[in-house]
Design a protein around this motif. Sequence first.
Motif, PDB file in Angstrom:
ATOM      1  N   CYS A  45       0.821  -1.217   0.000  1.00  0.00           N
ATOM      2  CA  CYS A  45       0.000   0.000   0.000  1.00  0.00           C
ATOM      3  C   CYS A  45       0.856   1.270   0.000  1.00  0.00           C
ATOM      4  CB  CYS A  45      -0.963   0.000   1.183  1.00  0.00           C
ATOM      5  SG  CYS A  45      -0.187   0.278   2.774  1.00  0.00           S
ATOM      6  N   GLN A  46       2.171   1.115  -0.162  1.00  0.00           N
ATOM      7  CA  GLN A  46       3.100   2.254  -0.263  1.00  0.00           C
ATOM      8  C   GLN A  46       3.185   3.080   1.018  1.00  0.00           C
ATOM      9  OE1 GLN A  46       4.824   1.952  -3.076  1.00  0.00           O
ATOM     10  NE2 GLN A  46       3.363   0.360  -3.589  1.00  0.00           N
ATOM     11  N   TYR A  47       2.766   2.506   2.134  1.00  0.00           N
ATOM     12  CA  TYR A  47       2.871   3.204   3.402  1.00  0.00           C
ATOM     13  C   TYR A  47       4.338   3.357   3.799  1.00  0.00           C
ATOM     14  CZ  TYR A  47       2.815   3.729   8.505  1.00  0.00           C
ATOM     15  OH  TYR A  47       3.050   4.148   9.783  1.00  0.00           O
ATOM     16  N   VAL A  48       4.687   4.540   4.251  1.00  0.00           N
ATOM     17  CA  VAL A  48       6.039   4.779   4.743  1.00  0.00           C
ATOM     18  C   VAL A  48       5.931   5.357   6.139  1.00  0.00           C
ATOM     19  CG1 VAL A  48       8.216   5.994   4.377  1.00  0.00           C
ATOM     20  CG2 VAL A  48       6.848   5.274   2.412  1.00  0.00           C
ATOM     21  N   GLY A  49       6.629   4.754   7.079  1.00  0.00           N
ATOM     22  CA  GLY A  49       6.615   5.288   8.437  1.00  0.00           C
ATOM     23  C   GLY A  49       6.844   4.212   9.468  1.00  0.00           C
ATOM     24  N   GLU A  50       6.343   4.465  10.650  1.00  0.00           N
ATOM     25  CA  GLU A  50       6.562   3.572  11.775  1.00  0.00           C
ATOM     26  C   GLU A  50       5.773   2.277  11.588  1.00  0.00           C
ATOM     27  OE1 GLU A  50       8.724   2.770  14.970  1.00  0.00           O
ATOM     28  OE2 GLU A  50       8.753   4.758  14.087  1.00  0.00           O
ATOM     29  N   SER A  51       6.422   1.134  11.877  1.00  0.00           N
ATOM     30  CA  SER A  51       5.736  -0.145  11.796  1.00  0.00           C
ATOM     31  C   SER A  51       4.932  -0.363  13.068  1.00  0.00           C
ATOM     32  CB  SER A  51       6.738  -1.275  11.624  1.00  0.00           C
ATOM     33  OG  SER A  51       7.506  -1.409  12.800  1.00  0.00           O
ATOM     34  N   LYS A  52       4.153  -1.421  13.061  1.00  0.00           N
ATOM     35  CA  LYS A  52       3.309  -1.718  14.203  1.00  0.00           C
ATOM     36  C   LYS A  52       3.463  -3.188  14.544  1.00  0.00           C
ATOM     37  CE  LYS A  52      -1.587  -1.812  15.276  1.00  0.00           C
ATOM     38  NZ  LYS A  52      -2.791  -2.236  14.595  1.00  0.00           N
ATOM     39  N   ALA A  53       3.448  -3.527  15.834  1.00  0.00           N
ATOM     40  CA  ALA A  53       3.498  -4.932  16.234  1.00  0.00           C
ATOM     41  C   ALA A  53       2.111  -5.523  16.080  1.00  0.00           C
ATOM     42  CB  ALA A  53       3.969  -5.068  17.674  1.00  0.00           C
ATOM     43  N   ILE A  54       1.999  -6.512  15.201  1.00  0.00           N
ATOM     44  CA  ILE A  54       0.706  -7.112  14.892  1.00  0.00           C
ATOM     45  C   ILE A  54       0.681  -8.538  15.411  1.00  0.00           C
ATOM     46  CG2 ILE A  54      -0.863  -7.760  13.009  1.00  0.00           C
ATOM     47  CD1 ILE A  54       0.798  -5.474  11.414  1.00  0.00           C
ATOM     48  N   ALA A  55      -0.402  -8.922  16.056  1.00  0.00           N
ATOM     49  CA  ALA A  55      -0.522 -10.286  16.570  1.00  0.00           C
ATOM     50  C   ALA A  55      -0.850 -11.235  15.442  1.00  0.00           C
ATOM     51  CB  ALA A  55      -1.600 -10.346  17.647  1.00  0.00           C
ATOM     52  N   LYS A  56      -0.129 -12.372  15.419  1.00  0.00           N
ATOM     53  CA  LYS A  56      -0.413 -13.409  14.432  1.00  0.00           C
ATOM     54  C   LYS A  56      -1.675 -14.157  14.835  1.00  0.00           C
ATOM     55  CE  LYS A  56       4.424 -14.471  13.486  1.00  0.00           C
ATOM     56  NZ  LYS A  56       5.448 -15.458  13.840  1.00  0.00           N
ATOM     57  N   GLY A  57      -2.151 -14.981  13.944  1.00  0.00           N
ATOM     58  CA  GLY A  57      -3.329 -15.782  14.243  1.00  0.00           C
ATOM     59  C   GLY A  57      -4.580 -14.938  14.193  1.00  0.00           C
ATOM     60  N   SER A  58      -5.656 -15.471  14.654  1.00  0.00           N
ATOM     61  CA  SER A  58      -6.889 -14.715  14.539  1.00  0.00           C
ATOM     62  C   SER A  58      -7.691 -14.718  15.830  1.00  0.00           C
ATOM     63  CB  SER A  58      -7.732 -15.242  13.371  1.00  0.00           C
ATOM     64  OG  SER A  58      -8.800 -16.012  13.839  1.00  0.00           O
ATOM     65  N   ARG A  59      -8.388 -13.628  16.046  1.00  0.00           N
ATOM     66  CA  ARG A  59      -9.228 -13.462  17.219  1.00  0.00           C
ATOM     67  C   ARG A  59     -10.361 -14.486  17.223  1.00  0.00           C
ATOM     68  NH1 ARG A  59      -9.023 -11.408  22.157  1.00  0.00           N
ATOM     69  NH2 ARG A  59      -7.851  -9.629  21.404  1.00  0.00           N
ATOM     70  N   LYS A  60     -10.873 -14.807  16.025  1.00  0.00           N
ATOM     71  CA  LYS A  60     -11.981 -15.773  15.910  1.00  0.00           C
ATOM     72  C   LYS A  60     -11.559 -17.152  16.395  1.00  0.00           C
ATOM     73  CE  LYS A  60     -14.568 -13.739  12.131  1.00  0.00           C
ATOM     74  NZ  LYS A  60     -14.265 -13.545  10.719  1.00  0.00           N
ATOM     75  N   ILE A  61     -10.348 -17.593  15.943  1.00  0.00           N
ATOM     76  CA  ILE A  61      -9.840 -18.898  16.380  1.00  0.00           C
ATOM     77  C   ILE A  61      -9.659 -18.889  17.894  1.00  0.00           C
ATOM     78  CG2 ILE A  61      -7.852 -20.476  16.278  1.00  0.00           C
ATOM     79  CD1 ILE A  61      -7.466 -19.595  13.349  1.00  0.00           C
ATOM     80  N   GLU A  62      -9.146 -17.784  18.395  1.00  0.00           N
ATOM     81  CA  GLU A  62      -8.906 -17.654  19.827  1.00  0.00           C
ATOM     82  C   GLU A  62     -10.206 -17.850  20.610  1.00  0.00           C
ATOM     83  OE1 GLU A  62      -6.672 -14.133  20.657  1.00  0.00           O
ATOM     84  OE2 GLU A  62      -6.674 -14.495  22.808  1.00  0.00           O
ATOM     85  N   ILE A  63     -11.255 -17.169  20.167  1.00  0.00           N
ATOM     86  CA  ILE A  63     -12.556 -17.259  20.846  1.00  0.00           C
ATOM     87  C   ILE A  63     -13.136 -18.665  20.729  1.00  0.00           C
ATOM     88  CG2 ILE A  63     -14.959 -16.441  20.799  1.00  0.00           C
ATOM     89  CD1 ILE A  63     -13.684 -13.650  19.962  1.00  0.00           C
TER      90      ILE A  63
END
Length: 81
Positions: A8-26
Amino acid sequence: MKIICPSCQYVGESKAIAKGSRKIEIALWCCLLLPGILYTMWRQSQEGRYEGCPECLESKVRVLKRKDWKLYERSGRLPSN
Ligand SMILES: [Zn+2]
């Protein structure tokens, strides 16, 4: 960590993203309690996270070096290589 996102051509600070999915977790929590606990622990651990694009959650981002980021801040151009 400064990144360039190839999708998406975003430039800037990265973000810590959780792997897996919230649905599976629930689902795991509802059906099987123990795997649910383990899954939650995994998602909250370092291995369960990745540094990625905050806009589109792309994980294969290019990491900008400090020098390259400075150049981008000054000129608004990205170093090409
Ligand atoms: Zn992106």
